[in-house]
Design an enzyme around this catalytic site. Structure first.
Site, PDB file in Angstrom:
ATOM      1  N   SER A 250       0.841  -1.195   0.000  1.00  0.00           N
ATOM      2  CA  SER A 250       0.000   0.000   0.000  1.00  0.00           C
ATOM      3  C   SER A 250       0.879   1.249   0.000  1.00  0.00           C
ATOM      4  O   SER A 250       2.099   1.165   0.008  1.00  0.00           O
ATOM      5  CB  SER A 250      -0.907   0.002   1.228  1.00  0.00           C
ATOM      6  OG  SER A 250      -0.139   0.317   2.369  1.00  0.00           O
ATOM      7  N   LYS A 251       0.226   2.372   0.008  1.00  0.00           N
ATOM      8  CA  LYS A 251       0.889   3.667   0.008  1.00  0.00           C
ATOM      9  C   LYS A 251       1.853   3.807   1.191  1.00  0.00           C
ATOM     10  O   LYS A 251       2.906   4.421   1.068  1.00  0.00           O
ATOM     11  CB  LYS A 251      -0.171   4.762   0.123  1.00  0.00           C
ATOM     12  CG  LYS A 251      -0.266   5.618  -1.134  1.00  0.00           C
ATOM     13  CD  LYS A 251      -1.266   6.729  -0.920  1.00  0.00           C
ATOM     14  CE  LYS A 251      -0.790   8.016  -1.562  1.00  0.00           C
ATOM     15  NZ  LYS A 251      -0.562   7.962  -2.970  1.00  0.00           N
ATOM     16  N   ARG A 252       1.437   3.215   2.287  1.00  0.00           N
ATOM     17  CA  ARG A 252       2.248   3.233   3.504  1.00  0.00           C
ATOM     18  C   ARG A 252       3.677   2.746   3.247  1.00  0.00           C
ATOM     19  O   ARG A 252       4.625   3.149   3.899  1.00  0.00           O
ATOM     20  CB  ARG A 252       1.524   2.313   4.494  1.00  0.00           C
ATOM     21  CG  ARG A 252       2.098   2.118   5.849  1.00  0.00           C
ATOM     22  CD  ARG A 252       1.013   1.474   6.736  1.00  0.00           C
ATOM     23  NE  ARG A 252       0.600   0.159   6.222  1.00  0.00           N
ATOM     24  CZ  ARG A 252       1.197  -0.982   6.541  1.00  0.00           C
ATOM     25  NH1 ARG A 252       2.243  -0.979   7.353  1.00  0.00           N
ATOM     26  NH2 ARG A 252       0.757  -2.131   6.063  1.00  0.00           N
ATOM     27  N   GLY A 254       5.253   3.232   0.543  1.00  0.00           N
ATOM     28  CA  GLY A 254       5.876   4.078  -0.472  1.00  0.00           C
ATOM     29  C   GLY A 254       5.373   3.776  -1.866  1.00  0.00           C
ATOM     30  O   GLY A 254       5.671   4.495  -2.812  1.00  0.00           O
ATOM     31  N   GLU A 260       2.574   9.676  -9.474  1.00  0.00           N
ATOM     32  CA  GLU A 260       3.132  10.199  -8.227  1.00  0.00           C
ATOM     33  C   GLU A 260       4.644   9.975  -8.140  1.00  0.00           C
ATOM     34  O   GLU A 260       5.368  10.829  -7.647  1.00  0.00           O
ATOM     35  CB  GLU A 260       2.423   9.590  -7.015  1.00  0.00           C
ATOM     36  CG  GLU A 260       1.066  10.221  -6.769  1.00  0.00           C
ATOM     37  CD  GLU A 260       0.296   9.495  -5.682  1.00  0.00           C
ATOM     38  OE1 GLU A 260       0.253  10.001  -4.555  1.00  0.00           O
ATOM     39  OE2 GLU A 260      -0.231   8.406  -5.976  1.00  0.00           O
TER      40      GLU A 260
END
Ligand code: GLU
Length: 482
Positions: A250-252, A254, A260
């Site tokens: 996930s985004k967590r 990175g 992005e």
């Protein structure tokens, strides 16, 4: 002729997993001299996000996964390439399956289905449609023609279905775990598992290369292909991409969308390089490869079947490798959009990029680290001030300014000579001159080699900044930042 496809749903931006899948399709197609198709899977119109198709395309282009056929290619032979525009084909196929008795109308209401589900649950059985509308007579179906209905595919009740997967080998599914699943919704539009089988067939897809999360869908698609009498393509399900702790990525961690990463200043060819190593490796273990090199070496046989682990640090390392290996002019071109301060003719942009890139992982960092070349420091790193702007520093800066202002030649050697001479005559180490100079010129304690900075900044700016620092120290007014 090999034909492969990447089939994103336009429900957001291109993420790392999708970009990896697209790249592997691209590499395989190129390696085999085949075609790579982009099909926009907007089957579920309600989940469609405006602008997503364009965002997906931008993302694909930025990692170099270029398609030969897609919604934007004029006159491509297997169009349309948006699933929503292929509805007539899906309806035709459903009509045919209904007429031939491979599929049937189901009139069960959501309430009835829910009741059935609860009944099975109470008996400890998995939720599965009973197939009770299978046996409705033609007469009855006709009478109820106006009622809300879906179309279900008759799935074999016994036996097993084997998916021959190039990466995973034979994957077996017992048919009894499937029920007669819905292929056409009440509005007579297809579900994904139905449309995809038809579209892959119609587009003459020879190899379906996609993420492992689709493996459980494959038997359903095989049932559809079988009912429609289609030849079966080959399958290759790519391993999952997991976080370092093997949790869902996930985004967590990175991980984020290709756009992005671009905005963070990750060098895009490095991102492409990084992605192609998520599940594939070159036969000789080479890690830095251009897409052309990967095309030459690519094979699905070398795709691992265990999960690939996403590692942000490695991606940044890769970005750094490209930062220092690509030509200065390429990096300079990539860096331009990240420069949020006014450039001046001097120092020369490419030369500044060249001395700065050694210390940057991303273009954002590069742009930040280049800033002092074009803007004099307004404040200085507090740590550095405590160390290098103390006792005697003002005087040393003054002497340096004087010496450098009078230096006959302005080049690396003459500058080194000047610092050596001055440190000798003052009886101090060269470092006692270098550290205050760096701080005065850049505001920081770390950066490119000092003589490179001095040479590039040029006499005028150097002397000016040395004097500014000197004055600030003498006035006891040195602005700092932490
Ligand atoms: N639209 C599906 C997805 O985005 C593609 C599945 C497939 O490749 O068959 O996951």
């Amino acid at each position: 002729m090999v034909r492969v496809r990447y089939a994103p749903s336009p429900t957001g931006t291109l993420h790392i997993g999708g970009a990896r899948t697209a790249l592997f399709n691209y590499l395989f197609a190129r390696h085999m001299g085949g075609k790579f198709v982009l099909r926009v899977e907007d089957t579920d119109q309600s989940r469609k996000i405006p602008g997503s198709e364009e965002a997906m395309m931008r993302g694909l282009k930025s990692v170099g996964a270029l398609w030969d056929e897609g919604p934007d290619t004029d006159g491509a032979p297997y169009g349309p390439y948006r699933v929503s525009e292929r509805l007539h084909r899906h309806r035709q196929a459903a009509d045919m399956l209904l007429a031939e008795g491979h599929a049937y109308r189901c009139f069960c209401t959501p309430e009835e289905l829910e009741e059935e589900r609860r009944g099975r649950q109470a008996q400890g059985l998995p939720p599965r449609y009973s197939g009770r509308c299978r046996s409705l007579s033609a007469e009855e179906v006709k009478i109820r023609a106006d009622q809300r209905s879906v179309v279900r595919l008759k799935v074999p009740l016994e036996g097993e279905t084997v998916v021959h997967d190039i990466i995973r080998g034979e994957v077996r599914f017992e048919n009894r775990i499937f029920d007669d699943f819905v292929i056409m919704k009440p509005d007579y539009t297809p579900v994904y598992n139905f449309a995809v089988a038809i579209d892959d067939h119609d587009m003459a897809i020879t190899h379906v290369i996609r993420g492992e999360e689709h493996l459980p869908n494959t038997p359903k698609q095989l049932f559809v292909m079988d009912a429609l009498g289609f030849a079966v393509p080959q399958f290759a399900h790519l391993p999952m991409i997991l976080a370092p702790d093997r949790s869902k990525l996930s985004k967590r961690h990175g991980a984020t969308s290709v756009e992005e990463y671009r905005d963070q200043g990750i060098i895009l060819p490095a991102l492409a390089n990084y992605l192609l190593l998520l599940g594939w490796s070159s036969p000789d273990g080479q890690e830095l490869l251009t897409l052309e090199e990967a095309v030459a070496q690519f094979s699905l046989k070398r795709v691992q079947h265990t999960a690939a682990i996403y590692d942000q640090k490695k991606l940044e390392w890769m970005s750094h490798q490209y930062m220092t290996r690509l030509s200065v002019s390429e990096i300079a071109e990539m860096a331009r959009p990240f420069i949020n301060y006014a450039l001046k003719p001097q120092p020369e942009f490419e030369a500044v990029v060249d001395v700065s890139r050694e210390r940057a992982f991303t273009l954002v960092q590069l742009a930040q680290q280049m800033r002092f070349f074009y803007e004099a420091p307004e404040s200085y790193e507090a740590k550095g001030v405590a160390k290098h702007f103390g006792e005697g520093a003002a005087q040393r800066l003054e002497l340096l300014a004087e010496h450098l202002a009078a230096l006959p030649e302005w080049n690396h050697d003459s500058l080194v000579g000047a610092y050596d001479a001055l440190s000798e005559s003052l009886g101090v180490k060269r470092a006692a001159l270098i550290h205050p100079t760096r701080l005065a010129l850049t505001g920081r304690t770390v950066g490119p080699g000092l003589f490179e900075i001095v040479e590039l900044l040029g006499r005028e700016l150097v002397v000016e900044r040395l004097r500014t620092a000197q004055t600030r120290i003498q006035q006891g007014n040195v602005p700092t930042f932490a």
